[in-house]
Scaffold this motif. Structure first.
Motif, PDB file in Angstrom:
ATOM      1  N   ASP A 138       6.680  16.992  54.582  1.00 15.30           N
ATOM      2  CA  ASP A 138       7.515  16.236  55.521  1.00 15.30           C
ATOM      3  C   ASP A 138       6.747  15.903  56.791  1.00 15.30           C
ATOM      4  OD1 ASP A 138       9.614  16.237  53.797  1.00 15.30           O
ATOM      5  OD2 ASP A 138      10.706  17.884  54.758  1.00 15.30           O
ATOM      6  N   GLU A 139       5.970  16.838  57.290  1.00 16.44           N
ATOM      7  CA  GLU A 139       5.169  16.602  58.493  1.00 16.44           C
ATOM      8  C   GLU A 139       4.112  15.531  58.234  1.00 16.44           C
ATOM      9  OE1 GLU A 139       5.326  20.980  60.696  1.00 16.44           O
ATOM     10  OE2 GLU A 139       3.750  20.546  59.220  1.00 16.44           O
ATOM     11  N   TRP A 179       4.484   7.502  61.690  1.00 12.60           N
ATOM     12  CA  TRP A 179       4.335   7.306  63.138  1.00 12.60           C
ATOM     13  C   TRP A 179       3.035   6.557  63.437  1.00 12.60           C
ATOM     14  CZ3 TRP A 179       1.044   7.989  67.106  1.00 12.60           C
ATOM     15  CH2 TRP A 179       1.556   7.888  68.402  1.00 12.60           C
ATOM     16  N   LEU A 189       9.453   3.750  65.679  1.00  9.77           N
ATOM     17  CA  LEU A 189       9.375   5.195  65.895  1.00  9.77           C
ATOM     18  C   LEU A 189       8.443   5.550  67.048  1.00  9.77           C
ATOM     19  CD1 LEU A 189      10.181   8.037  64.924  1.00  9.77           C
ATOM     20  CD2 LEU A 189       8.190   7.979  63.394  1.00  9.77           C
ATOM     21  N   VAL A 213       5.961  12.111  58.171  1.00  4.50           N
ATOM     22  CA  VAL A 213       6.323  11.659  59.516  1.00  4.50           C
ATOM     23  C   VAL A 213       5.082  11.216  60.280  1.00  4.50           C
ATOM     24  CG1 VAL A 213       7.233  12.400  61.749  1.00  4.50           C
ATOM     25  CG2 VAL A 213       8.414  13.056  59.646  1.00  4.50           C
TER      26      VAL A 213
END
Length: 266
Positions: A80-81, A88, A63, A84
């Motif tokens: 969700d943020e 990452w 990613l 992610v």
């Protein structure tokens, strides 16, 4: 205590193996996946980059190589943020470690240290960037100097020609299929003269798939013919040998008359 002696040849082989492991490839585990990356030595950037991208993608941690760093989390960030962002960060850490571990130490000088995996890959790419004109010239030279030597099969030979066509197309040099068909046929040995004549006598051009199917079929015919000739020659030699052996046996046992001349001294 047992003393072991190592021959000079064995010692040399061990040194070569160690050098191969240290300077040519590194293998390690990423997310329970064993990955092997060719060490960047200054002249193999393209292969090294392909290994990095393939290994990170297979381990599902690529990613950070393809996306920029997400925004910093705040008190208003949703789940969700946060997910992610965490993924990452993990990807970036693994990619950076993998990239730096697979570069020879003396080549790391001048590369950014406080950066993301994507930024590091961009910096390395800039260092080893090659002019597209040089790539085009090299590919064209290889393509138009290829000759089929019978190794690997005619299908693989045509596919290799098509591969060069694809690489040139990526560099904005679009060679039409008709050019590739002509190039492939013209570089086949004289044994394929029948299929060359057949193509030249037709007005309708062949596609790449048509070319492959026809030359493969012709190659199979040639192989079958060679096999039949070899069997015929072997059979003929065997038959001659049997006749000769039978004749000799008959002479030895007196069952065959031999024409002999008796010379008397006058």
């Amino acid at each position: 205590m047992c003393a072991y002696t190592v021959s000079s040849d064995t010692l040399f082989a061990l040194i070569v193996l160690i050098l191969f492991i240290v300077y040519f490839k590194v293998t390690f585990s990423v997310n329970n996946n064993m990955v092997t990356i060719e060490v960047l030595n200054g002249s193999n950037f393209k292969k090294w980059k392909e290994d990095i991208e393939f290994a990170m993608e297979m381990a599902e941690v690529d990613l950070s190589l393809v996306t920029d760093k997400p925004r910093d989390l705040t008190v208003t960030s949703i789940d969700d943020e946060k997910l992610v962002h965490a993924f990452w960060m993990k990807s970036n850490c693994i990619c950076l470690l993998s990239m730096r571990r697979s570069i020879l130490d003396h080549l790391k000088g001048g590369l950014p240290t406080d950066c993301t995996a994507k930024e590091l890959m961009t910096a390395i790419s800039e260092r080893y960037r090659v002019s597209s004109n040089a790539d085009i010239g090299s590919l064209m030279q290889v393509l138009f100097n290829m000759k089929y030597d019978g190794n690997g099969g005619v299908r693989d030979y045509v596919i290799r020609i098509v591969d060069y066509q694809t690489k040139l197309k990526a560099l904005k040099v679009d060679l039409p299929d008709t050019c590739i068909v002509h190039q492939a046929l013209n570089t086949l040995p004289p044994e394929f003269s029948i299929i060359k004549t057949k193509y030249n006598s037709q007005d309708e051009p062949w596609s790449i798939n048509d070319l492959i199917s026809r030359v493969v079929a012709e190659d199979e015919k040639l192989k079958k013919k060679k096999c039949q000739v070899a069997l015929y020659v072997a059979g003929s030699n065997s038959h001659k040998g049997k006749k000769s052996k039978t004749y000799i046996n008959k002479v030895a046992h007196g069952t065959t008359k031999c024409n002999t001349r008796v010379f008397r001294k006058v």
